[in-house]
Design a protein around this motif. Structure first.
Motif, PDB file in Angstrom:
ATOM      1  N   GLY A  66      36.327  56.262  66.167  1.00 11.75           N
ATOM      2  CA  GLY A  66      37.695  56.290  66.688  1.00 11.75           C
ATOM      3  C   GLY A  66      37.863  55.543  68.001  1.00 11.75           C
ATOM      4  O   GLY A  66      36.910  55.317  68.748  1.00 11.75           O
ATOM      5  N   THR A  67      39.116  55.150  68.255  1.00 14.81           N
ATOM      6  CA  THR A  67      39.492  54.511  69.513  1.00 14.81           C
ATOM      7  C   THR A  67      40.848  55.066  69.943  1.00 14.81           C
ATOM      8  O   THR A  67      41.755  55.220  69.119  1.00 14.81           O
ATOM      9  CB  THR A  67      39.531  52.972  69.372  1.00 14.81           C
ATOM     10  OG1 THR A  67      39.765  52.368  70.641  1.00 14.81           O
ATOM     11  CG2 THR A  67      40.581  52.506  68.371  1.00 14.81           C
ATOM     12  N   GLN A  68      40.970  55.397  71.224  1.00  9.13           N
ATOM     13  CA  GLN A  68      42.177  56.074  71.710  1.00  9.13           C
ATOM     14  C   GLN A  68      43.288  55.078  72.012  1.00  9.13           C
ATOM     15  O   GLN A  68      43.066  54.050  72.670  1.00  9.13           O
ATOM     16  CB  GLN A  68      41.851  56.872  72.980  1.00  9.13           C
ATOM     17  CG  GLN A  68      43.037  57.584  73.591  1.00  9.13           C
ATOM     18  CD  GLN A  68      43.563  58.716  72.722  1.00  9.13           C
ATOM     19  OE1 GLN A  68      42.798  59.433  72.076  1.00  9.13           O
ATOM     20  NE2 GLN A  68      44.880  58.882  72.700  1.00  9.13           N
ATOM     21  N   ARG A 103      45.197  58.018  61.996  1.00 11.49           N
ATOM     22  CA  ARG A 103      45.332  58.475  63.378  1.00 11.49           C
ATOM     23  C   ARG A 103      45.493  59.977  63.426  1.00 11.49           C
ATOM     24  O   ARG A 103      45.977  60.602  62.479  1.00 11.49           O
ATOM     25  CB  ARG A 103      46.523  57.793  64.065  1.00 11.49           C
ATOM     26  CG  ARG A 103      47.896  58.167  63.498  1.00 11.49           C
ATOM     27  CD  ARG A 103      48.971  57.329  64.164  1.00 11.49           C
ATOM     28  NE  ARG A 103      50.302  57.640  63.642  1.00 11.49           N
ATOM     29  CZ  ARG A 103      51.407  56.969  63.965  1.00 11.49           C
ATOM     30  NH1 ARG A 103      51.347  55.934  64.804  1.00 11.49           N
ATOM     31  NH2 ARG A 103      52.567  57.320  63.450  1.00 11.49           N
ATOM     32  N   MET A 127      44.285  59.282  68.495  1.00 11.63           N
ATOM     33  CA  MET A 127      42.997  58.650  68.241  1.00 11.63           C
ATOM     34  C   MET A 127      43.130  57.923  66.902  1.00 11.63           C
ATOM     35  O   MET A 127      43.572  58.531  65.916  1.00 11.63           O
ATOM     36  CB  MET A 127      41.885  59.686  68.184  1.00 11.63           C
ATOM     37  CG  MET A 127      40.498  59.102  68.021  1.00 11.63           C
ATOM     38  SD  MET A 127      39.925  58.263  69.507  1.00 11.63           S
ATOM     39  CE  MET A 127      39.443  59.681  70.489  1.00 11.63           C
TER      40      MET A 127
END
Length: 122
Positions: A116-118, A38, A92
């Motif tokens: 990525g994913t928030q 992250r 992220m």
């Protein structure tokens, strides 16, 4: 060829849960070390949890007891169950893969990354 795609991010209140997923279209999960990293704004990317091909795992101290990494080789899928989320978990989140041989949180060892994913915790 490794192609990683994350999903499952979102916005939650402190104390809530999220489950992140990462799918590899290259069918490499069974032989690679897979990990979740992250990066918060203005901070270095850090390892969160990783799992080797033999199932051994490693977590950063701040998530121990709250996050659980797992994988399903049959589905080429990697998961991160995140419970009791805190505002400081906001970042992220990236899925990564590498041939290492042990569950390392060192990001420089990983050569395949998803977009990525928030995750936002308020």
């Amino acid at each position: 060829h490794v192609q990683l795609v994350e999903s499952g991010g979102g916005s939650v209140q402190a104390g809530g849960s999220l489950r992140l997923s990462c799918v590899d279209s290259g069918n490499t999960y069974s032989s690679y070390c897979m990990g979740w990293f992250r990066q918060a704004p203005g901070k270095e990317r850090e390892g969160v949890g990783v799992i080797e091909s033999d199932g051994s795992t490693s977590y950063t101290d701040s998530v121990k007891g709250r996050f659980t990494i797992s994988k399903d080789d049959a589905k080429n899928a990697l998961y991160l169950q995140m419970d009791n989320l805190r505002p400081e978990d906001t970042a992220m989140y990236y899925c990564a893969a590498a041939r290492i041989g042990f569950p390392s949180l060192a990001r420089y060892l990983y050569n395949y990354w998803g977009p990525g994913t928030q995750v936002t915790v308020s």
